[in-house]
Design a protein around this motif. Sequence first.
Motif, PDB file in Angstrom:
ATOM      1  N   ILE A   3     -22.048  -3.217  -3.167  1.00 44.94           N
ATOM      2  CA  ILE A   3     -22.455  -3.740  -1.857  1.00 44.94           C
ATOM      3  C   ILE A   3     -23.652  -2.942  -1.357  1.00 44.94           C
ATOM      4  O   ILE A   3     -23.624  -1.703  -1.360  1.00 44.94           O
ATOM      5  CB  ILE A   3     -21.304  -3.638  -0.840  1.00 44.94           C
ATOM      6  N   TYR A 111     -26.359  -4.793  -7.370  1.00 46.35           N
ATOM      7  CA  TYR A 111     -25.747  -5.367  -6.175  1.00 46.35           C
ATOM      8  C   TYR A 111     -25.036  -6.674  -6.507  1.00 46.35           C
ATOM      9  O   TYR A 111     -25.442  -7.427  -7.380  1.00 46.35           O
ATOM     10  CB  TYR A 111     -26.801  -5.625  -5.087  1.00 46.35           C
ATOM     11  N   ASP A 112     -23.928  -6.893  -5.797  1.00 46.28           N
ATOM     12  CA  ASP A 112     -23.234  -8.177  -5.795  1.00 46.28           C
ATOM     13  C   ASP A 112     -23.387  -8.856  -4.444  1.00 46.28           C
ATOM     14  O   ASP A 112     -23.555 -10.069  -4.371  1.00 46.28           O
ATOM     15  CB  ASP A 112     -21.741  -7.989  -6.099  1.00 46.28           C
ATOM     16  N   VAL A 113     -23.299  -8.050  -3.388  1.00 44.81           N
ATOM     17  CA  VAL A 113     -23.416  -8.561  -2.019  1.00 44.81           C
ATOM     18  C   VAL A 113     -24.411  -7.702  -1.257  1.00 44.81           C
ATOM     19  O   VAL A 113     -24.363  -6.466  -1.325  1.00 44.81           O
ATOM     20  CB  VAL A 113     -22.051  -8.528  -1.286  1.00 44.81           C
ATOM     21  N   ILE A 115     -25.744  -7.149   2.650  1.00 45.30           N
ATOM     22  CA  ILE A 115     -25.437  -7.448   4.054  1.00 45.30           C
ATOM     23  C   ILE A 115     -26.555  -6.902   4.926  1.00 45.30           C
ATOM     24  O   ILE A 115     -26.912  -5.721   4.825  1.00 45.30           O
ATOM     25  CB  ILE A 115     -24.086  -6.836   4.483  1.00 45.30           C
ATOM     26  N   GLN A 140     -28.009 -17.364   0.452  1.00 44.26           N
ATOM     27  CA  GLN A 140     -27.830 -16.621   1.691  1.00 44.26           C
ATOM     28  C   GLN A 140     -27.009 -17.435   2.678  1.00 44.26           C
ATOM     29  O   GLN A 140     -27.032 -18.667   2.660  1.00 44.26           O
ATOM     30  CB  GLN A 140     -29.180 -16.306   2.330  1.00 44.26           C
ATOM     31  N   ASP A 153     -15.758 -13.175  -7.642  1.00 46.54           N
ATOM     32  CA  ASP A 153     -17.171 -13.443  -7.415  1.00 46.54           C
ATOM     33  C   ASP A 153     -17.441 -14.451  -6.297  1.00 46.54           C
ATOM     34  O   ASP A 153     -18.478 -15.109  -6.277  1.00 46.54           O
ATOM     35  CB  ASP A 153     -17.823 -13.943  -8.705  1.00 46.54           C
ATOM     36  N   LEU A 155     -17.203 -15.227  -1.975  1.00 47.62           N
ATOM     37  CA  LEU A 155     -16.946 -14.863  -0.584  1.00 47.62           C
ATOM     38  C   LEU A 155     -16.695 -16.134   0.213  1.00 47.62           C
ATOM     39  O   LEU A 155     -17.327 -17.172  -0.027  1.00 47.62           O
ATOM     40  CB  LEU A 155     -18.141 -14.132   0.021  1.00 47.62           C
ATOM     41  N   THR A 172     -21.347 -14.727  -5.628  1.00 51.25           N
ATOM     42  CA  THR A 172     -22.189 -13.538  -5.720  1.00 51.25           C
ATOM     43  C   THR A 172     -23.063 -13.633  -6.968  1.00 51.25           C
ATOM     44  O   THR A 172     -22.680 -14.304  -7.936  1.00 51.25           O
ATOM     45  CB  THR A 172     -21.321 -12.272  -5.781  1.00 51.25           C
ATOM     46  N   PRO A 173     -24.252 -13.018  -6.985  1.00 53.39           N
ATOM     47  CA  PRO A 173     -24.815 -12.206  -5.910  1.00 53.39           C
ATOM     48  C   PRO A 173     -25.331 -13.081  -4.767  1.00 53.39           C
ATOM     49  O   PRO A 173     -25.827 -14.189  -5.001  1.00 53.39           O
ATOM     50  CB  PRO A 173     -25.974 -11.476  -6.606  1.00 53.39           C
ATOM     51  N   CYS A 174     -25.195 -12.571  -3.540  1.00 52.33           N
ATOM     52  CA  CYS A 174     -25.607 -13.335  -2.376  1.00 52.33           C
ATOM     53  C   CYS A 174     -25.968 -12.364  -1.255  1.00 52.33           C
ATOM     54  O   CYS A 174     -25.727 -11.159  -1.346  1.00 52.33           O
ATOM     55  CB  CYS A 174     -24.497 -14.278  -1.919  1.00 52.33           C
TER      56      CYS A 174
END
Length: 265
Positions: A3, A111-113, A115, A140, A153, A155, A172-174
């Motif tokens: 993250i 990275y996966d997420v 923020i 996004q 993977d 959210l 993800t990734p996002c």
Amino acid sequence: MKIVVCAKQVPDTTEVKLDPKTNTLIRDGVPSIINPDDKAGIEAALQLKEKCPGSTVTVVSMGPPQADVALREALAMGCDDAVLVSDRAFGGADTWATSSTIAAAIKKLDYDVIITGRQAIDGDTAQVGPQIAEHLGIPQVSYVEELNVEGDDTLVVQRQFEDRHQIIEVKTPCLITALAELAAPRYMTVHGAFDAYREKEVKVWGLADLEDTVDQANIGLKGSPTRVKKSFTKQAKGAGTILKDLSADEAVASIVDKLQEKHII
């Protein structure tokens, strides 16, 4: 889960004043804080870390050397690593140049997420987070007020609108942009503060560290397609006119006359 949280050190806008001659912010004596939406993003990242054992949280900030203080606060809250993107070459950046530079730094991380806060209280553009996602070519979701993990993977996020909300699944990734309502930030612990200043390192990356991931035509003042022409404080309204001792019909007629006089109707 890896993250990454983007956090900005901003002047406390409740203390900021404008120089009437130069129309610029008077920063002298004004305390600096972590941008509130970004701080909610840090808390959301830490909660994700707790839900997903083995996860790590890296906080990234672009700014002058004094932004080290904000990053160490994030470390004291529980983040694992911190990166300060700082170089005179990055100075004067608008949102496009800022997002280009931060995206170049994130490309050097796993990275996966990602923020980010919805927007910074000193700029209020809400552009940097979505632009980072576009630079990285990842999906996004903006204006997130609730966040949950589903599987390895995916959210599930609740996104706020003015009159409703939208629930979205994103792989993800996002990148998500967080509202302040997403999470109430925790306090730093004494042990966390000790580690942040004695045990942990804030890595500082300059232009030389990003040469292989950044387009130098898109950084700093020269790479900024927009400029701030003028800043000014909101002017106080006059006291107005109070109509007294009129009947309802007389009051309506007087108000209509005033609106016609000012060419509003």
